[in-house]
Design a protein around this motif. Structure first.
Motif, mmCIF file in Angstrom:
data_model
loop_
_atom_site.group_PDB
_atom_site.id
_atom_site.type_symbol
_atom_site.label_atom_id
_atom_site.label_comp_id
_atom_site.label_asym_id
_atom_site.label_seq_id
_atom_site.Cartn_x
_atom_site.Cartn_y
_atom_site.Cartn_z
ATOM 1 N N SER A 157 52.518 64.311 44.117
ATOM 2 C CA SER A 157 52.586 65.285 43.029
ATOM 3 C C SER A 157 51.264 65.338 42.270
ATOM 4 O O SER A 157 50.661 64.311 41.964
ATOM 5 C CB SER A 157 53.711 64.889 42.068
ATOM 6 O OG SER A 157 53.631 65.663 40.895
ATOM 7 N N CYS A 158 50.854 66.566 41.947
ATOM 8 C CA CYS A 158 49.663 66.740 41.097
ATOM 9 C C CYS A 158 50.010 66.577 39.627
ATOM 10 O O CYS A 158 49.131 66.598 38.777
ATOM 11 C CB CYS A 158 49.063 68.130 41.308
ATOM 12 S SG CYS A 158 48.150 68.237 42.825
ATOM 13 N N MET A 159 51.279 66.458 39.313
ATOM 14 C CA MET A 159 51.706 66.407 37.912
ATOM 15 C C MET A 159 52.156 65.014 37.477
ATOM 16 O O MET A 159 51.897 64.597 36.367
ATOM 17 C CB MET A 159 52.881 67.381 37.686
ATOM 18 C CG MET A 159 52.560 68.838 37.917
ATOM 19 S SD MET A 159 51.739 69.607 36.502
ATOM 20 C CE MET A 159 50.044 69.626 37.051
ATOM 21 N N ASN A 160 52.893 64.329 38.344
ATOM 22 C CA ASN A 160 53.469 63.025 37.987
ATOM 23 C C ASN A 160 52.985 61.997 39.002
ATOM 24 O O ASN A 160 53.298 62.112 40.186
ATOM 25 C CB ASN A 160 54.995 63.075 37.985
ATOM 26 C CG ASN A 160 55.526 64.228 37.147
ATOM 27 O OD1 ASN A 160 55.872 65.280 37.670
ATOM 28 N ND2 ASN A 160 55.557 64.050 35.846
ATOM 29 N N VAL A 161 52.225 61.034 38.529
ATOM 30 C CA VAL A 161 51.617 60.052 39.435
ATOM 31 C C VAL A 161 52.194 58.668 39.120
ATOM 32 O O VAL A 161 51.721 57.975 38.219
ATOM 33 C CB VAL A 161 50.076 60.048 39.272
ATOM 34 C CG1 VAL A 161 49.442 59.075 40.267
ATOM 35 C CG2 VAL A 161 49.508 61.460 39.430
ATOM 36 N N PRO A 162 53.237 58.264 39.866
ATOM 37 C CA PRO A 162 53.731 56.906 39.672
ATOM 38 C C PRO A 162 52.786 55.929 40.373
ATOM 39 O O PRO A 162 52.233 56.255 41.426
ATOM 40 C CB PRO A 162 55.109 56.912 40.365
ATOM 41 C CG PRO A 162 55.178 58.169 41.158
ATOM 42 C CD PRO A 162 53.959 58.986 40.915
ATOM 43 N N PHE A 163 52.575 54.792 39.786
ATOM 44 C CA PHE A 163 51.778 53.778 40.491
ATOM 45 C C PHE A 163 52.258 52.388 40.094
ATOM 46 O O PHE A 163 52.904 52.213 39.052
ATOM 47 C CB PHE A 163 50.273 53.966 40.246
ATOM 48 C CG PHE A 163 49.832 53.874 38.809
ATOM 49 C CD1 PHE A 163 49.422 52.675 38.257
ATOM 50 C CD2 PHE A 163 49.805 55.000 37.999
ATOM 51 C CE1 PHE A 163 49.000 52.593 36.934
ATOM 52 C CE2 PHE A 163 49.390 54.937 36.670
ATOM 53 C CZ PHE A 163 48.988 53.735 36.136
ATOM 54 N N VAL B 33 62.369 53.485 39.010
ATOM 55 C CA VAL B 33 61.376 53.023 39.991
ATOM 56 C C VAL B 33 60.504 51.897 39.473
ATOM 57 O O VAL B 33 59.903 51.168 40.258
ATOM 58 C CB VAL B 33 60.461 54.174 40.487
ATOM 59 C CG1 VAL B 33 61.169 55.109 41.406
ATOM 60 C CG2 VAL B 33 59.824 54.930 39.359
ATOM 61 N N GLY B 34 60.405 51.733 38.164
ATOM 62 C CA GLY B 34 59.565 50.677 37.601
ATOM 63 C C GLY B 34 58.090 51.035 37.660
ATOM 64 O O GLY B 34 57.721 52.186 37.904
ATOM 65 N N GLY B 35 57.245 50.037 37.471
ATOM 66 C CA GLY B 35 55.808 50.261 37.514
ATOM 67 C C GLY B 35 55.344 51.211 36.421
ATOM 68 O O GLY B 35 55.880 51.226 35.313
ATOM 69 N N MET B 36 54.363 52.020 36.772
ATOM 70 C CA MET B 36 53.734 52.930 35.796
ATOM 71 C C MET B 36 53.893 54.376 36.286
ATOM 72 O O MET B 36 54.130 54.626 37.468
ATOM 73 C CB MET B 36 52.229 52.636 35.672
ATOM 74 C CG MET B 36 51.896 51.188 35.452
ATOM 75 S SD MET B 36 52.544 50.596 33.874
ATOM 76 C CE MET B 36 52.680 48.830 34.233
ATOM 77 N N ARG B 37 53.678 55.281 35.376
ATOM 78 C CA ARG B 37 53.631 56.703 35.760
ATOM 79 C C ARG B 37 52.708 57.417 34.776
ATOM 80 O O ARG B 37 52.886 57.308 33.571
ATOM 81 C CB ARG B 37 55.016 57.334 35.718
ATOM 82 C CG ARG B 37 54.988 58.844 35.933
ATOM 83 C CD ARG B 37 56.376 59.439 35.989
ATOM 84 N NE ARG B 37 57.203 59.054 34.857
ATOM 85 C CZ ARG B 37 58.404 59.560 34.593
ATOM 86 N NH1 ARG B 37 58.927 60.450 35.427
ATOM 87 N NH2 ARG B 37 59.103 59.171 33.543
ATOM 88 N N ALA B 38 51.765 58.170 35.343
ATOM 89 C CA ALA B 38 50.910 59.014 34.504
ATOM 90 C C ALA B 38 51.294 60.464 34.763
ATOM 91 O O ALA B 38 51.144 60.952 35.881
ATOM 92 C CB ALA B 38 49.442 58.796 34.853
ATOM 93 N N SER B 39 51.810 61.129 33.765
ATOM 94 C CA SER B 39 52.096 62.562 33.905
ATOM 95 C C SER B 39 50.879 63.317 33.400
ATOM 96 O O SER B 39 50.438 63.118 32.271
ATOM 97 C CB SER B 39 53.356 62.930 33.119
ATOM 98 O OG SER B 39 54.463 62.284 33.724
ATOM 99 N N ILE B 40 50.329 64.138 34.289
ATOM 100 C CA ILE B 40 49.051 64.810 33.980
ATOM 101 C C ILE B 40 49.259 66.315 34.072
ATOM 102 O O ILE B 40 48.696 66.984 34.927
ATOM 103 C CB ILE B 40 47.913 64.287 34.901
ATOM 104 C CG1 ILE B 40 48.307 64.305 36.390
ATOM 105 C CG2 ILE B 40 47.550 62.858 34.501
ATOM 106 C CD1 ILE B 40 47.149 63.916 37.342
ATOM 107 N N TYR B 41 50.101 66.800 33.182
ATOM 108 C CA TYR B 41 50.437 68.227 33.153
ATOM 109 C C TYR B 41 49.221 69.061 32.752
ATOM 110 O O TYR B 41 48.168 68.532 32.398
ATOM 111 C CB TYR B 41 51.584 68.447 32.164
ATOM 112 C CG TYR B 41 52.866 67.719 32.533
ATOM 113 C CD1 TYR B 41 53.506 67.973 33.750
ATOM 114 C CD2 TYR B 41 53.434 66.781 31.676
ATOM 115 C CE1 TYR B 41 54.685 67.307 34.083
ATOM 116 C CE2 TYR B 41 54.611 66.117 31.996
ATOM 117 C CZ TYR B 41 55.236 66.383 33.206
ATOM 118 O OH TYR B 41 56.387 65.730 33.542
#
Ligand SMILES: Cc1ncc(COP(=O)(O)O)c(C=O)c1O
Length: 373
Positions: A304-310, A339-347
């Motif tokens: 996804s270009c919008m929501n980047v889980p890592f 899902v845990g971990g991190m997520r960067a939403s880059i709208y």
């Protein structure tokens, strides 16, 4: 003023110029001596607000004339019920669903309450319970008598994005069914061929504006297939015929959505936004892929270009990562609990400087914690 880079998945960051216009217009909206949320939705001043918002949205997505744009309430989850209530009065009473993540699961469960049959026709959940891809179109086991097919084109939690091609949509349309797409978390992130879908819907609180308004883009020939029990306020025909004012609309949210649409147009529209979104996503994914500490598990073509889980390969560093990133002005990076971990939403409203700041922080954090993994 002390604004942070806000990576929340929704409600999400809004463009600063939009917030500034709201602030400037708050107490006295266009010389009326009241705020926009204190005036009649049926008056001339507000009618212009909603009309401008609708027209700007239509221009941005090049919505064909045989589609209606509706502003409703109830969110995308509300539409999961409102949609079948509007479509199950036709001859076909089967609803197919493609499962690409948590949101599609909810949509299918709701469809099952209204349809005669609600089969899952494809599912990309892997053996570990993760969604790291979208079910390939060729694997969809479409029902011969499906009224429509539910898809969620951007899975916000798992970070999986996919659009059908024109040819794939044509196959569905030729079968007498049509696509119903939840685009809550990437609408307006790039150009879209609206004609590929019967219905496009979503909550506004990611790429459009504040929570409280739901957008529905529906093809005209689908406006009169209601189930008899469809509530009047949720009946798309009523909403369409009354220009989204069958009942009192969420006036403030629509006003702000209109400001966001006009900001998008001033930025060059969705094609310009797509270029920016691609650049932001590439920056972040390239960094993650070249790092030893971080990883993203989604197959590259479905990222996804919008929501980047890592994830951090050493999960014992999660708390420190969150604490230090917040202290560095990078807010809301915690992943969804599923899902845990991190997520960067880059709208759309996240500037590339925010992604650069994130990558800079992640690099520094990796250097400082290099021995830990
Ligand atoms: C893809 C998707 N669908 C549906 C929803 C639920 O939307 P709402 O809370 O507006 O009902 C969300 C919310 O995060 C979402 O990301």
């Amino acid at each position: 003023m002390n604004r942070v880079y806000n990576f929340a998945a929704g409600p999400a960051t809004l463009p600063l110029p939009v917030l500034q216009t709201m602030q400037a217009e708050l107490l006295d909206f266009k010389g009326t001596g009241t705020s926009v949320m204190e005036m009649s939705h049926r008056g001339a001043v507000y009618t212009e607000v909603i009309t401008r918002a609708r027209e700007s949205f239509k221009r941005l997505l090049n919505v064909p004339d045989n589609y209606k744009i509706l502003f409703m309430q109830g969110g995308a989850i509300g539409q999961n019920a409102i949609i079948p209530l509007n479509l199950m009065g036709g001859a076909r009473k089967t609803i197919d669903s493609v499962i690409s993540g948590a949101w599609a699961v909810k949509t299918q469960a709701e469809a099952a309450r209204y349809a005669d049959a609600a089969p899952i026709i494809a599912n990309s959940c892997d053996a570990a319970g993760r969604f790291v891809s979208f079910p390939e179109f060729t694997t969809w086991n479409r029902s011969a008598d499906a009224a429509y097919i539910n898809i969620c084109t951007n899975e916000t939690i798992h970070g999986v994005e996919w659009y059908p091609s024109d040819a794939e949509a044509a196959v569905v349309n030729a079968s007498g069914a049509f696509l119903v797409a939840d685009m809550s978390s990437h609408i307006l992130s790039r150009p879209l061929n609206v004609a590929n879908y019967g219905v496009i819907y979503g909550g506004a609180q990611k790429n459009i504006g504040p929570a409280g308004v739901t957008f529905v883009i529906v093809r005209d020939d689908l406006l009169d297939m209601q189930h008899p029990l469809c509530p009047a306020a949720f009946n798309w025909r009523n909403v369409a015929d009354n220009d989204s004012m069958f009942n009192t609309p969420p006036t403030l949210s629509i006003y702000i959505a209109g400001l966001v649409f006009e900001w998008l147009e001033s930025m060059g529209g969705v094609a310009a936004m797509a270029a920016l979104n691609d650049a932001k996503a590439k920056l972040l994914y390239d960094f993650i892929d070249n790092s030893k500490l971080y990883r993203n598990d989604v197959q590259s073509k479905y990222r996804s270009c919008m929501n980047v889980p890592f994830f951090l390969n050493d999960e014992s560093l999660n708390a420190a990562f969150l604490e230090q990133s917040a202290a560095a002005g990078l807010a809301a990076l915690k992943g969804h609990k599923m899902v845990g971990g991190m997520r960067a939403s880059i709208y759309n409203a996240m500037p590339i400087e925010g992604v650069r700041a994130l990558v800079g922080f992640m690099g520094e954090f990796e250097r400082q914690n290099g021995q830990a993994f």
